[in-house]
Design a protein around this motif. Structure first.
Motif, short mmCIF file in Angstrom:
data_model
loop_
_atom_site.label_atom_id
_atom_site.label_comp_id
_atom_site.label_asym_id
_atom_site.label_seq_id
_atom_site.Cartn_x
_atom_site.Cartn_y
_atom_site.Cartn_z
N THR A 105 -26.27 10.50 18.53
CA THR A 105 -24.89 10.71 18.10
C THR A 105 -24.27 9.41 17.60
N LEU B 78 -22.74 8.39 13.88
CA LEU B 78 -21.28 8.31 13.75
C LEU B 78 -20.81 7.75 12.40
N VAL C 256 -20.68 10.41 9.64
CA VAL C 256 -19.62 11.42 9.62
C VAL C 256 -18.26 10.80 9.28
N VAL D 114 -12.66 5.99 4.34
CA VAL D 114 -12.18 5.37 5.58
C VAL D 114 -13.02 4.14 5.91
N LEU E 255 -12.03 1.28 3.70
CA LEU E 255 -10.73 0.76 4.11
C LEU E 255 -10.86 -0.12 5.34
N LEU E 256 -11.65 0.38 6.29
CA LEU E 256 -11.86 -0.33 7.54
C LEU E 256 -12.54 -1.68 7.29
N TRP F 299 -24.71 0.07 6.50
CA TRP F 299 -24.16 0.45 7.80
C TRP F 299 -23.75 1.93 7.80
N ILE G 20 -15.89 1.34 14.39
CA ILE G 20 -15.13 2.55 14.73
C ILE G 20 -14.29 2.30 15.98
N LEU H 272 -18.46 18.07 5.79
CA LEU H 272 -18.25 16.63 5.59
C LEU H 272 -17.76 16.28 4.19
N ALA I 29 -6.27 6.26 9.53
CA ALA I 29 -7.73 6.37 9.43
C ALA I 29 -8.30 7.07 10.66
N ILE J 228 -7.56 10.92 10.64
CA ILE J 228 -8.37 11.78 9.76
C ILE J 228 -9.85 11.67 10.08
N THR J 229 -10.24 10.79 11.01
CA THR J 229 -11.65 10.66 11.36
C THR J 229 -11.98 11.39 12.67
N VAL K 267 -13.19 15.06 12.76
CA VAL K 267 -14.55 15.22 12.27
C VAL K 267 -15.55 14.82 13.35
N VAL K 268 -15.24 13.72 14.04
CA VAL K 268 -16.15 13.24 15.08
C VAL K 268 -16.25 14.27 16.20
N PHE L 234 -18.30 17.13 15.04
CA PHE L 234 -19.71 16.75 14.96
C PHE L 234 -20.36 16.73 16.34
N ILE L 235 -19.64 16.16 17.33
CA ILE L 235 -20.21 16.09 18.67
C ILE L 235 -20.42 17.50 19.23
N GLN M 231 -23.53 18.64 17.35
CA GLN M 231 -24.58 17.68 17.02
C GLN M 231 -25.95 18.10 17.49
#
Lengths: 326, 292
Positions: free
Chosen positions: A141, A145, A148, A153, A156-157, A202, B27, B221, B263, B266-267, B270-271, B274-275, B278
């Motif tokens: 997972t 990450l 996904v 984003v 931007l990050l 990455w 992240i 996605l 950010a 909006i992320t 989805v995470v 997904f989990i 998954q």
């Protein structure tokens, strides 16, 4: 694609379906055509295939052909003038444009680094999580990450992390005890592309890890057991069992990473807008810039067409090089 | 098994953790920074505090996001567009793969080859002619009791959905999966008098759960993440999806805390999604889905 529909439509008029009794001795080449339910199978089959086929026809094949045609005209997105055929004018202009050659060079640079590094890292990740162990799902997972997370984003990050006073430089400085003073990554023509390369790897390595994983799982465990009985070392097992077993996967990974690399766009659009000094501009970025911002649909179509031919050529060469030798 | 034991040795685990740290640190940094005021984000960057929710922690950035951007509207738009694309995509692509895989349809080989050929066309090269093309398409609208026909799909919901329903990769995944389901099941159902659609719905699809999970994620996605396309075809604020919202943060003074909050906003959905999926997603690709 429309022509392929003809045989099934012609069929009912030609023979009465179901006229021959099932199981009747029909030694001809295509006995199944006469079995009961043949017509029904054709009609339901086409009914099931048609929705997706029509949508692909309308939204992939048609725009592709349209783009091909527009490349030889002077069409603009919004223009009062009628569209005229101008021959290869757009291509002459394109090949005389130094920005286009710079874009081609940048994309080549990007692909030459990303393709080997990303596939190797993805394979290493896949090997690390191939076998079942406690916590394997956690690692799968986490490795996935970044995939996904949207590229917008992510860009931007990393735009934030790449600042002169950003996280990357602070980390570099901390880990080197103040020895390394990081660059102003995205504002220096020498470091902008390497910075984009790093974040792209990455973000996307996890996706190709999954494809490698599929290949690894398809190799029979018995082969490894046999190799172990013969006393093969871990390296020899990889060299003589894993690597040959990954052959079909290798070409798939190679082709998908290459096409993805050549299509570089989102990162550039969010982070650098092609700069500094065109050091990060790409073919697709140029196409979108001229087609959307400057509304030169025809010129953008010409760039897209050149890009498409490039992708085709490279896939063909890769397919040839990785073909089955027997 | 000896090999498995050796692989999960200390060294391999250290490398796994290193890779996980590299994959996760941006992240984690984003999520943590979204809770901090700008000054503290920059202050914490030189230490491990950059990755820890400590200090002056609040949801202020999130409330500021909703003041600056119609974030709720964008989220609703993206959820709607993605959900419709996924549901229709699953239905139409699996149906197509069923016809191509399990039925003796004349000409199906040509169609399947043509469908796979679309995989080598990158979307970016289609985008510009597609803009021109969707602007020519008719648009039906029920206005009270009269049906109105207007021209042009620009600035609508359907322009964000319909071009992305049919997908060659989804058809390919379903096709591969269907091939692994024994054809005898169909035969048995046909002897019982089942029609083809009934076989699709009651025999094959219930067995294709992992393929459906994979297609759902792989359709969701790009729908959720789409940026280039809505940038070109959607002008009205009330129809925009979440990714376009990012532009709002760079118009006036940039607050990085707010950018990180948006950010994250909006992320994270989805995470979570997904989990939730998954296990079946990774297992289905890893065991039978993608093969070269």
């Amino acid at each position: 694609m429309t022509t392929t529909q003809l045989p099934s439509q012609r069929r009912p008029g030609a023979t009465a379906p179901g006229a021959t009794a099932p199981g009747a001795p029909t030694p001809s080449a295509a006995p199944r055509h006469r079995r009961p339910g043949y017509l029904r199978e054709q009609l339901s089959g086409w009914g099931m295939i048609a929705p997706a086929a029509v949508l692909l026809l309308a939204f992939v094949f048609l725009p592709a052909i349209l783009g091909f045609g527009l490349a030889f005209t002077n069409a603009r997105l919004i223009s009062p003038r009628p569209v005229e055929f101008v021959g290869t004018d757009n291509f002459a202009r394109l090949f005389a444009d130094p920005t286009f050659w710079r874009a081609l060079l940048n994309v080549t640079y990007f692909a030459v680094v990303v393709v080997p590094v990303q596939s190797a890292l993805a394979l290493a990740m896949a090997l690390l999580i191939n076998k079942k162990f406690r916590g394997v799902n956690f690692f799968r997972t986490v490795y996935f990450l970044p995939v996904v997370t949207s590229m917008v984003v992510v860009s931007l990050l990393w735009l934030f992390m790449y600042r002169k006073d950003g996280l990357i430089n602070e980390l570099l400085s901390t880990f080197s005890f103040g020895l390394i003073q990081g660059a102003d990554w995205l504002n220096d023509p020498a470091t902008a592309m390497p910075a984009i390369i790093a974040l792209s790897i990455w973000q996307a390595a996890g996706f190709h890890m999954i494809i490698w994983l599929a290949g690894l799982q398809s190799i029979s465990g018995e082969l490894y057991e046999a190799a172990q009985l013969d006393g093969a070392s871990r390296w020899h097992q990889f060299r003589y069992v894993t690597w040959p077993g990954l052959k079909p996967t290798r070409s798939l990974v190679l082709v998908t990473i290459t096409i993805q690399a050549l299509g570089l766009f989102d990162q550039v659009s969010v982070m650098t807008q092609g700069g500094p000094l065109d050091s990060t501009t790409t073919i697709i970025y140029e196409a979108v810039r001229s087609g959307f911002k400057q509304q030169e649909t025809s010129y953008a179509s010409a760039i897209s067409l050149v890009f498409f031919v490039l992708v085709l050529l490279i896939s063909a060469v890769q397919r040839y090089l990785t073909r089955e030798k027997d | 098994m000896k090999n498995a034991l050796r692989l999960s040795s200390f060294g391999a685990m250290a490398v796994r953790i290193l890779f996980a740290a590299v994959a996760a640190f941006p992240i984690v940094f984003m999520l943590v920074s979204s809770l901090k005021p700008d000054q503290q984000i920059f202050g914490d960057m030189s230490s491990v505090a950059a990755f820890l929710p400590i200090g002056n922690i609040s949801l202020d950035n999130y409330t500021a996001v909703f003041d600056r951007v119609p974030a709720a509207r964008f989220l609703i738009n993206s959820i709607g567009v993605s959900a419709v694309t996924v549901v229709l995509g699953i239905f139409i692509n699996s149906l197509c793969a069923f016809g191509l895989s399990r039925m003796e349809v004349r000409g199906k080989r040509v169609v399947f080859t043509a469908i796979l050929a679309t995989l080598i066309v990158p979307f970016q090269t289609l985008a510009l002619p597609l803009v021109w093309w969707v602007n020519q398409l008719p648009y039906f609208e029920l206005n009270g009791f009269s049906l109105e026909i207007s021209k042009g799909w620009l600035d609508t919901y359907q322009v964000q959905i319909i071009p992305f329903i049919a997908n060659a990769f989804s058809i390919y995944l379903y096709h591969q999966y269907f091939e692994s389901i024994p054809k005898e099941l169909d035969e048995a159902a046909r002897i019982d008098g089942a029609g083809w659609f009934k076989i699709y719905r009651q025999v094959v699809m219930p067995l294709a759960g992992p393929a459906t999970a994979t297609v759902a994620i792989l359709t969701f996605l790009p729908a959720w993440n789409s940026y280039l396309w809505p940038l070109m075809v959607v002008q009205s604020e009330e129809l925009r999806p979440v990714m376009i919202g990012i532009q709002y943060f760079f118009q006036l003074n940039v607050s990085w805390g707010e950018v990180m909050a948006y950010a994250s906003l909006i992320t994270v959905p989805v995470v979570i999604l997904f989990i939730a999926f998954q296990r079946s997603f990774i297992n289905s690709i890893a065991s039978s889905g993608v093969k070269g």
